[in-house]
Design an enzyme around this catalytic site. Sequence first.
Site, PDB file in Angstrom:
ATOM      1  N   HIS A 143      -5.333 114.263 136.211  1.00  0.00           N
ATOM      2  CA  HIS A 143      -6.320 115.360 136.150  1.00  0.00           C
ATOM      3  C   HIS A 143      -7.376 115.240 137.242  1.00  0.00           C
ATOM      4  O   HIS A 143      -8.222 116.130 137.376  1.00  0.00           O
ATOM      5  CB  HIS A 143      -7.015 115.386 134.783  1.00  0.00           C
ATOM      6  N   CYS A 144      -7.359 114.159 138.001  1.00  0.00           N
ATOM      7  CA  CYS A 144      -8.386 113.961 139.027  1.00  0.00           C
ATOM      8  C   CYS A 144      -7.883 114.447 140.376  1.00  0.00           C
ATOM      9  O   CYS A 144      -6.766 114.114 140.790  1.00  0.00           O
ATOM     10  CB  CYS A 144      -8.758 112.475 139.116  1.00  0.00           C
TER      11      CYS A 144
END
Length: 356
Positions: A143-144
Amino acid sequence: MPHRTELYEDAPSACWPIVYSPDYNITFMGLEKLHPFDAGKWGKVINFLKEEKLIADDLIVQAREATDEDLLVVHTRRYLNKLKWSFVVATITEIPPVAFLPNFVVQRKVLKPLRTQTGGTIMAGKLAVDRGWAINVGGGFHHCSSDKGGGFCAYADITLAVKFLFERVQGVSKATIIDLDAHQGNGHERDFMDDHRVYIMDVYNRYIYPGDGFAKRAIKRKVELEWGTEDTEYLQKVHTHVEGALNEVKPDVIVYNAGTDILDGDPLGGLAISPQGIVKRDEVVFKAARSRRIPILMVTSGGYQKRTARIIADSILNLHNLGLIDKELAISGAGNPKVEQMIRDSAKDLTNLSLQ
């Protein structure tokens, strides 16, 4: 000219291409229990593998912490500076009390473990190309992206591993990311939005976090699942689409995000896959990669139940029992008769995938 990094130093040839460090595990004052994530699962995986006599401490590659210079290959300086604010880290890790801790404590107890796992993924990228396969027992912070963290993901380790390979390893110019975590991998999708060297396949529960419509535009092969999807449908879809993806584009490396939050009963994943289904899924991906002689890097990503560590260990043991991963095979590569036989067997198996 790429910067000097310790992450690409050659690992001892006696080691398995399995990367881990005790520094992966997050433990402080019980605060880690406020997130449903089992923040010690990585060490538990290693302990199970030791109990089964697959590995020993001196036979695994010790992960090193990614430095700021390593992280800046992808991340903006502005984003790394934001992590010096405890409330930002509290938001990313979804552990609100972290906001009230001095940042030096947050750096040491939360971010250092995540930086070490990130270093481990970058190291495993090189190992996969050198040895044919590699597993980072942590990582998979999908998700980064370069300038934004979230969903327990503070560093973009998948993007970093791919960019390091592109910059530093001759002959690696195309990568395929196979993301089978229950959540959409919006971080690497945003990072590789306009990069035609990277092919992304993503299989996820369509109704849960992050629901990032913009990032979905980067997915070349998108498989959106319904609540409660079970083994038979899931494995059939994974098999069909992994084969389809690798037939469409043959990459120089595969990054496999092997989240176990697809497990039945996971509080965040919303799917209903059995432990045996997860083991079979990993087998399908490794067979597809090994039969085509494509190096594969596996990261463990999400998995929010106490029993996931045992399942990850069981899956690694299954890959070994089937000859899909093995130390000799890793060291001596495609000249090994075991590899040749495994490739022939895999080709047969893939034509009639059965769900034992």
